[in-house]
Design a protein around this motif. Structure first.
Motif, short mmCIF file in Angstrom:
data_model
loop_
_atom_site.label_atom_id
_atom_site.label_comp_id
_atom_site.label_asym_id
_atom_site.label_seq_id
_atom_site.Cartn_x
_atom_site.Cartn_y
_atom_site.Cartn_z
N TYR A 110 0.83 -1.20 0.00
CA TYR A 110 0.00 0.00 0.00
C TYR A 110 0.87 1.26 0.00
N ASN A 111 0.44 2.24 -0.78
CA ASN A 111 1.23 3.46 -0.88
C ASN A 111 0.51 4.70 -0.33
N TYR A 112 -0.73 4.56 0.12
CA TYR A 112 -1.43 5.66 0.77
C TYR A 112 -1.94 5.17 2.12
N TRP A 113 -1.74 6.01 3.15
CA TRP A 113 -2.14 5.63 4.51
C TRP A 113 -2.87 6.78 5.19
N GLY A 114 -3.85 6.41 6.00
CA GLY A 114 -4.52 7.39 6.83
C GLY A 114 -3.73 7.61 8.11
#
Length: 123
Positions: A110-114
């Motif tokens: 995954y390359n986007y995180w919250g």
């Protein structure tokens, strides 16, 4: 960018619903997932969903209690958590991989995180 919300304090056996809203810059499709990290432990996989929402995967520890879903029209993902246990206490993170339409269960993909939302299960 991803914004997780919905965490809080709940008694054992209770329920919470987490949300993860993506900004317009983040494509509405693509793989999404929830991970969690308890104090002193490594981040672990919780649940994942494919770009269309038709395929889901769960960690064994949450199977049958948690349900992952998504609303691509609103670019939002959800995690319904029922029958919560003390061991579910953790910071929950949502993740996105807009360019992959399948299911991904490893955080490295995954390359986007919250930013994370705290879930505390306590009596």
């Amino acid at each position: 960018q991803l914004q997780a919300s919905g965490g809080g304090l709940v008694q054992p056996g209770g329920s919470l619903r987490l949300s993860c809203a993506a900004s317009r810059r983040t494509a509405s499709g693509g793989a999404r997932a929830w991970f969690r990290q308890a104090p002193g432990k490594e981040r672990e996989f919780v649940a994942a969903i494919s770009g269309s929402g038709g395929t889901t995967r769960y960690a064994g520890s949450v199977e049958g209690r948690f349900t992952i879903s998504r609303d691509n029209a609103k670019n939002t993902m959800f995690l319904q958590m029922n029958s919560l246990k003390h061991e579910d206490t953790a910071v929950y993170y949502c993740a996105a991989r807009p360019d992959y339409l399948g299911v991904l269960t490893q955080s490295i993909n995954y390359n986007y995180w919250g930013q994370g939302t705290q879930v505390t299960v306590s009596s």
